[in-house]
Design an enzyme around this catalytic site. Structure first.
Site, short mmCIF file in Angstrom:
data_model
loop_
_atom_site.label_atom_id
_atom_site.label_comp_id
_atom_site.label_asym_id
_atom_site.label_seq_id
_atom_site.Cartn_x
_atom_site.Cartn_y
_atom_site.Cartn_z
N SER A 31 1.08 -1.14 0.03
CA SER A 31 -0.26 0.08 0.20
C SER A 31 0.57 1.47 -0.07
CB SER A 31 -1.30 0.01 1.17
OG SER A 31 -1.53 -1.10 1.16
N GLY A 114 -5.46 5.65 10.33
CA GLY A 114 -6.00 4.55 10.75
C GLY A 114 -7.27 4.06 10.73
N SER A 115 -8.03 4.66 11.17
CA SER A 115 -8.99 3.72 10.88
C SER A 115 -10.36 4.99 9.27
CB SER A 115 -10.19 4.02 12.39
OG SER A 115 -11.67 4.52 11.75
N HIS A 252 -1.92 -7.85 0.19
CA HIS A 252 -2.16 -6.50 1.57
C HIS A 252 -2.08 -6.86 3.24
CE1 HIS A 252 -4.43 -3.30 2.71
NE2 HIS A 252 -4.62 -3.49 3.77
N GLU A 355 -22.51 14.97 11.76
CA GLU A 355 -22.02 14.43 12.76
C GLU A 355 -20.46 14.05 12.73
OE1 GLU A 355 -26.46 14.90 13.82
OE2 GLU A 355 -24.65 12.85 12.07
N GLN A 416 -34.73 10.35 20.49
CA GLN A 416 -33.95 11.60 19.83
C GLN A 416 -33.56 10.93 21.57
OE1 GLN A 416 -34.06 14.11 17.30
NE2 GLN A 416 -35.12 11.66 17.10
#
Length: 612
Positions: A31, A114-115, A252, A355, A416
């Site tokens: 990568s 990384g996320s 990978h 958000e 909510q």
């Protein structure tokens, strides 16, 4: 640098990526190899950065959204002279700064990645801060992998950047066709990406990501594009340059089987040193503090929603501190963040119902020294929880405000109601979790958040609650308040937020039944006031916790944690929201959930066994 030198630099970055992964026995060299030419040209001819002064206000910002390509990033740092070859080969080892995915343990890394799907949203925040707050020309470059283009957070960022016309933001998309388990959704269909990105009012450039001249021209075009962000969409080969892994599935996240042979195939080890262009001399136009902090003052006995107190207090903090910014998720009229907007519109940012981008932008802004307050409904922060988790890994300083918490919001119903937020935020590393019960307490804690490092969360209430404390009362983080206490107390009622008035009412009724009860307002849920809880347990032997939250992970668990040091645990009853709420009035909600004064009185009677 000449194109021949840049080509050699690209090969050096590949070789060093292979070497780092080989030394570690793990990592993502293939990568890294696909994007090596893209990074070689960027650092050789376009990136402006002083590695000796990572906080220089004129520096560009480079974000590796594809954080698994960290061997490439560290190889870039080696070529720039920021780290040694010896340190490069400590990759992924205990004690090394070169972690498997980048973190700000390295001074040149702004945010942990990384996320996947987070780098561009962070970049939007950095670019906004540079353009609208600091008014400097520094550019933000974000390297994105094609696999993460499936993440919705990327498209929140594309839309926000296009809407805000962030011409100082460039996304570099490494389209190497292969993800972790096989081909990506669009493979090498560059136009599929370009069409979508152009729809968000970006300028797009499609190139061969191994053509040095084409890469150089694309960066130049991005720098000269006015009024729009630019996306460079580059067709690349995963594992470029080594026949055994180039464009092959199943490679990978694995070091090359024969690294020495691969290094030879790439032309051997090189030690090119790159004279990275320095940043321009700039002076950010940062507002200075306008005066001392003057928090709103509320009269004991009045009824005031804590969300109103927050709104007035954060506006006052913004007046006192010119580094404070406010970020809204299109609910500023409900969270009362609009009070800040009216006082400081130049430091107010609207992110609409997005958000993930909302929280990510705040993380990006704080990398440039700004102090963000981010507000939305408590329930809606769950959409961005991964960004909050990663913000902690980034060592970010972030203030989050969740309004409309718990069943006390009433008729809107369970969709909510924030009923998991205390648990979610308590679980974040190093976090601070605050749940005030009245307006003066809210104002004080709102101001305290600006001084507290790490992730701070303040939970506010929609409806009015009685003002219990005078404006002069102090509320240190990690503290609590004992509101009722006698030497004869037989039970302690521990509450926070909307359940504090319920606990006080219950204590008054219990006193009439000759069951004296101590009442603790545990406004600091994390860190918790373990000393006060242990003292109460020793005095009464019985504790009842009552919270407008699910029983898992909230106030009750925070209290239990105070007794995990081996000392005797008191008899404990935990009242919490255990059923699925429906639409009803706030008072009906508290009753149905079993967290109102009646429920507390009943629990106390049973626990103590009647009058003394």
């Amino acid at each position: 640098m000449r194109h021949e030198q840049l080509s050699e630099l690209g090969q050096q970055l590949r070789v060093d990526s292979v070497r780092a992964a080989a030394a570690a026995g793990s990592g993502h060299p293939t990568s890294s190899m696909s994007a090596a030419d893209l990074m070689a040209v960027l650092m050789g001819n376009h990136l402006r950065y002083d590695f000796e002064k990572p906080d220089h206000p004129g520096n560009d910002h480079l974000v590796f959204s594809k954080g698994h390509a960290s061997p490439l990033l560290y190889s870039v740092y080696k070529a720039a002279g920021a780290i040694s070859d010896e340190e490069l080969l400590t990759f992924r080892t205990l004690g090394s700064r070169l972690e498997g995915h980048p973190t700000p343990r390295l001074p040149w890394v702004d945010v942990a990645t990384g996320s996947l799907g987070q780098g561009l949203p962070y970049g939007v925040g950095m670019a906004l801060a540079a353009q609208r707050l600091d008014h400097v020309a520094g550019r933000v470059w974000v390297l994105i992998g094609d696999s993460e283009m499936a993440e919705g957070s990327e498209w929140e960022a594309f839309e926000q950047a296009g809407f805000d016309r962030l011409e100082n933001l460039t996304a570099v998309i490494d389209v190497n066709r292969l993800g972790q388990r096989g081909p990506t959704r669009h493979a090498w269909d560059l136009d599929a990406y370009a069409r979508r990105i152009r729809a968000f009012d970006w300028h797009t450039i499609e190139i061969d990501g191994h053509d040095i001249a084409a890469i150089d021209r694309a960066y130049g075009e991005a720098l000269s594009t006015i009024g729009r962000p630019t996306a460079i969409i580059a067709r690349t080969l995963k594992g470029r340059g080594v026949a055994s892994v180039e464009n092959r599935e199943g490679m990978h996240g694995k070091p090359l089987k024969d690294p020495e042979e691969a290094i030879a195939e790439l032309g051997g080890i090189r030690n090119l040193a790159v004279p990275v262009l320095g940043p321009p001399t700039v002076t950010p136009t940062r507002p200075t503090s306008e005066g001392p902090l003057s928090l709103p003052r509320f009269n004991p006995g009045d009824t005031v929603p804590t969300r109103d107190a927050f709104g007035e207090a954060v506006a006052a903090v913004g007046t006192s501190r010119g580094d404070v910014v406010a970020l809204d998720g299109e609910v500023g009229d409900s969270t009362r963040l609009e009070y800040f907007q009216k006082e400081h519109p130049e430091r107010y940012f609207e992110f609409y119902i997005a958000e993930q981008q909302l929280v990510a932008a705040a993380v990006g802004m704080q990398t440039r020294g700004w102090t963000p307050y981010v507000a939305t409904f408590a329930a809606f922060f769950t959409r961005a929880h991964d960004f909050i988790r990663m913000a902690a890994i980034s060592r970010a300083d972030l203030n989050l405000i969740g309004s409309h918490a718990g069943v006390a919001i009433g008729e809107d119903g369970p969709s909510q109601m924030g009923l998991e937020d205390l648990a979610a935020l308590r679980a974040v590393h190093g976090s601070t979790v605050l749940y005030p019960c009245d307006a003066n307490q809210t104002a004080q804690l709102t101001a305290a958040m600006a001084r507290e490092p790490g992730i701070c969360y303040l939970r506010t209430t929609r409806g009015g609650t009685p003002v219990l404390y005078p404006p002069t009362e102090e509320f240190p983080i990690g503290g609590s308040k004992v509101l009722r206490a006698t030497e004869d107390d037989r039970v302690t009622l521990v509450a926070a937020g909307v359940t504090v008035p319920e606990a006080l009412a219950a204590a008054d009724r219990l006193a009439e039944e000759s069951i004296p009860a101590r009442v603790i307002d545990l406004y600091s849920v994390k860190p918790v006031d373990a000393g006060a809880l242990r003292t109460a347990a020793e005095a009464t032997g019985r504790l009842i916790t009552v919270e407008d939250h699910h029983p898992e992970g909230g106030l009750g668990d925070a209290v239990v944690d105070a007794f995990t040091d081996g000392r005797p645990v008191p008899r404990l009853v935990r009242l919490a929201v255990r059923t699925m709420p429906v639409s009803a009035t706030p008072a009906e909600q508290l009753r149905e959930a079993g967290i109102d004064a009646d429920a507390i009185v009943a629990a106390a009677r049973e626990l103590v066994g009647g009058p003394a």
